[in-house]
Design a protein around this motif. Structure first.
Motif, PDB file in Angstrom:
ATOM      1  N   ASP A  80     -13.486   9.280  11.552  1.00 34.31           N
ATOM      2  CA  ASP A  80     -14.317  10.097  10.676  1.00 34.31           C
ATOM      3  C   ASP A  80     -13.454  10.553   9.510  1.00 34.31           C
ATOM      4  O   ASP A  80     -12.442  11.231   9.688  1.00 34.31           O
ATOM      5  CB  ASP A  80     -14.853  11.303  11.454  1.00 34.31           C
ATOM      6  CG  ASP A  80     -15.881  12.080  10.670  1.00 34.31           C
ATOM      7  OD1 ASP A  80     -16.250  11.658   9.567  1.00 34.31           O
ATOM      8  OD2 ASP A  80     -16.317  13.129  11.177  1.00 34.31           O
ATOM      9  N   TRP A  81     -13.820  10.174   8.296  1.00 38.46           N
ATOM     10  CA  TRP A  81     -13.000  10.476   7.126  1.00 38.46           C
ATOM     11  C   TRP A  81     -13.409  11.793   6.459  1.00 38.46           C
ATOM     12  O   TRP A  81     -13.289  11.955   5.255  1.00 38.46           O
ATOM     13  CB  TRP A  81     -13.094   9.339   6.120  1.00 38.46           C
ATOM     14  CG  TRP A  81     -12.393   8.113   6.582  1.00 38.46           C
ATOM     15  CD1 TRP A  81     -12.967   7.000   7.119  1.00 38.46           C
ATOM     16  CD2 TRP A  81     -10.987   7.869   6.576  1.00 38.46           C
ATOM     17  NE1 TRP A  81     -12.006   6.077   7.446  1.00 38.46           N
ATOM     18  CE2 TRP A  81     -10.780   6.579   7.121  1.00 38.46           C
ATOM     19  CE3 TRP A  81      -9.878   8.610   6.178  1.00 38.46           C
ATOM     20  CZ2 TRP A  81      -9.518   6.030   7.269  1.00 38.46           C
ATOM     21  CZ3 TRP A  81      -8.623   8.051   6.326  1.00 38.46           C
ATOM     22  CH2 TRP A  81      -8.447   6.778   6.862  1.00 38.46           C
ATOM     23  N   VAL A  82     -13.845  12.765   7.227  1.00 38.62           N
ATOM     24  CA  VAL A  82     -14.193  14.072   6.689  1.00 38.62           C
ATOM     25  C   VAL A  82     -12.908  14.862   6.459  1.00 38.62           C
ATOM     26  O   VAL A  82     -12.030  14.899   7.308  1.00 38.62           O
ATOM     27  CB  VAL A  82     -15.117  14.847   7.661  1.00 38.62           C
ATOM     28  CG1 VAL A  82     -15.363  16.251   7.176  1.00 38.62           C
ATOM     29  CG2 VAL A  82     -16.422  14.095   7.841  1.00 38.62           C
ATOM     30  N   VAL A  83     -12.819  15.467   5.294  1.00 37.96           N
ATOM     31  CA  VAL A  83     -11.633  16.254   4.953  1.00 37.96           C
ATOM     32  C   VAL A  83     -11.980  17.726   5.065  1.00 37.96           C
ATOM     33  O   VAL A  83     -13.009  18.170   4.579  1.00 37.96           O
ATOM     34  CB  VAL A  83     -11.143  15.927   3.525  1.00 37.96           C
ATOM     35  CG1 VAL A  83      -9.970  16.806   3.152  1.00 37.96           C
ATOM     36  CG2 VAL A  83     -10.797  14.463   3.411  1.00 37.96           C
ATOM     37  N   SER A  84     -11.113  18.478   5.695  1.00 35.67           N
ATOM     38  CA  SER A  84     -11.312  19.915   5.843  1.00 35.67           C
ATOM     39  C   SER A  84     -10.165  20.643   5.151  1.00 35.67           C
ATOM     40  O   SER A  84      -8.999  20.309   5.339  1.00 35.67           O
ATOM     41  CB  SER A  84     -11.345  20.290   7.330  1.00 35.67           C
ATOM     42  OG  SER A  84     -11.446  21.680   7.463  1.00 35.67           O
ATOM     43  N   VAL A  85     -10.513  21.631   4.348  1.00 34.94           N
ATOM     44  CA  VAL A  85      -9.497  22.398   3.634  1.00 34.94           C
ATOM     45  C   VAL A  85      -9.466  23.800   4.212  1.00 34.94           C
ATOM     46  O   VAL A  85     -10.494  24.453   4.339  1.00 34.94           O
ATOM     47  CB  VAL A  85      -9.805  22.450   2.122  1.00 34.94           C
ATOM     48  CG1 VAL A  85      -8.790  23.293   1.394  1.00 34.94           C
ATOM     49  CG2 VAL A  85      -9.866  21.045   1.555  1.00 34.94           C
TER      50      VAL A  85
END
Length: 76
Positions: free
Chosen positions: A39-44
């Motif tokens: 899953d290429w979701v980015v979380s900041v």
């Protein structure tokens, strides 16, 4: 369990410097992406980190002997 920390550090440094860890990560990402489990979701993270009041380099006037001496010189 793993031996002296110096041995582990040396081994890790060698694998990092010759690109082994980068190749391992690239291969694992390729396999996971092909299997559809990546899953290429980015979380900041916007966490605020506060420094202790004594960690700053700002002068504080505490009313100690030096500050009182300077105050006496200004008012005289």
């Amino acid at each position: 369990m793993f031996g002296p920390w110096q041995t582990i550090w040396t081994w890790h440094r060698r694998l990092a410097s010759d690109g082994t860890w980068d190749r391992i990560l690239e291969r694992l990402l390729t396999i996971a992406d092909a299997a559809g489990i990546l899953d290429w979701v980015v979380s900041v993270d916007s966490t605020i980190v506060r420094a202790h009041q004594h960690a700053t380099n700002i002068a504080r006037h505490t009313g100690g002997p030096i500050e009182l001496h300077e105050f006496a010189n200004r008012t005289a």
